[in-house]
Design an enzyme around this catalytic site. Structure first.
Site: not given
Length: 339
Positions: A46, A105-106, A204, A234, A236
């Site tokens: 499992d 990233r969080q 950006k 990530d 790209a």
């Protein structure tokens, strides 16, 4: 320092290649064979994770080598369960060596009713009995403050500097270091300072999350060999777009140095078909077959740095000394002997 014979390493399944390389490097540094503690890390039908340590670890200084990369949840649970097994086996100290810290990233609430998952993971690691964390290029350095235990955050910039000086030694006058966004300027500035090259920024602008509406180059890159520096790649998409914008602005060629090659989804295909001449990543995340086969992706080793950092932690000496080129260069002598 507690008197112990040797540091002991144990590894999960996230990056066996790096774990074995660290053990080999420690053997080289110590002049004594250092192997991985024999253990069984497997799953029931499992998918429950089960760990059994076959060697005596009572009173030992244990180092768990485990990136929390894809599959992030499985690898994180492996780390926690290995730590619990060692704790219940009376290990004297448990250090988690996490080359890539997932969930980094969080690290903040970007909007209402969202979690700060990096803090939650830090709490879980501390509660599992881990007493120290050794990691590489945290997405945000303030994540160290999420932990209630010591955190040593190593940096890829000194290793990248050795690589840049080695591969671009005859044309450093034409090299320019690029930050792919305003938030990454300090990381890019650190590498620019180490290699003695100027700095530019790709700014950006986003209409909404995940969609870039405009990119602008801040700085004159005409006739320059541009090197983009970042911590995570990530999908790209942003990286490849930045390379195109730099070429349109007059750059002669574009290379990228990224610490953690997450490279999910179409990333490898995008990089292969992009205008970038090369993407250099570390082995903090185990490379897939597609990454290994990509003609313009190159991997630099972190094992020499991690091996020395583990030894310094075990001996109770400075880990930050590895930020100095004079300290790091001899460790990488076999790889960058001409620097």
């Amino acid at each position: 320092m507690i008197d112990r014979t040797e540091p002991k390493l144990i590894a999960g399944n996230s990056n066996p290649g790096l774990s074995k390389a660290i053990a080999r490097r420690m053997s080289l540094h110590r002049g004594v064979s250092v192997g991985l503690v024999e253990a069984r890390v497997e799953r029931f039908n499992d998918q429950e994770i089960f760990v059994e340590v076959y060697e005596n670890v009572r009173g030992e200084d244990m180092f768990i080598i485990q990136s929390t990369s894809r599959p992030a949840n499985d690898n994180l649970m492996e780390l926690l369960i290995i730590a619990d097994a060692l704790k219940r086996s009376s290990a004297a100290r448990i250090t988690a060596v996490i080359p890539y810290f997932g969930y980094a990233r969080q690290d903040r609430r970007t909007k209402a009713r969202t979690p700060i998952s990096a803090k939650l993971v830090a709490n879980m690691i501390s509660q599992a009995g881990i007493e120290r964390v050794l990691t590489l290029d945290l997405h945000a350095t303030q994540i160290q403050g999420f932990f209630d235990i010591p955190v040593d955050n190593l940096y890829a910039a000194p290793v990248f500097a050795l690589d840049v000086l080695h591969h671009f030694k005859n044309r450093l006058d034409d090299v320019m270091i690029i930050s792919p966004d305003v938030g990454g300027v300090s990381r890019a500035r650190e590498l620019a300072k180490r290699v003695g090259c100027p700095l530019a920024i790709v700014d950006k602008r986003r209409e909404k999350a995940g969609e870039i509406s405009e990119m602008t180059v801040i700085g004159d890159v005409k006739g320059k060999t541009c090197i983009i520096v970042d911590d995570i790649c990530d999908t790209a998409g942003t990286l490849c777009k930045a390379a195109e914008v730099l070429m349109e602005a007059g750059a002669t060629e574009v290379h990228s140095y990224i610490t953690h090659g997450v490279l999910s989804g179409p990333a490898v295909e995008r990089i292969t078909n992009s205008v970038m001449k090369s993407l250099v990543i570390t082995d903090s995340i185990a490379p897939t077959d597609a990454v290994k086969a990509a003609p313009n992706i190159r991997i630099v080793a972190t094992a020499p740095m991690f091996a020395q950092a583990i030894l310094n932690t075990w001996k109770g000496t400075s880990v930050s000394s590895l930020f100095d080129t004079d300290t790091l260069q001899p460790i990488y002598e076999g790889l960058y002997s001409s620097v």
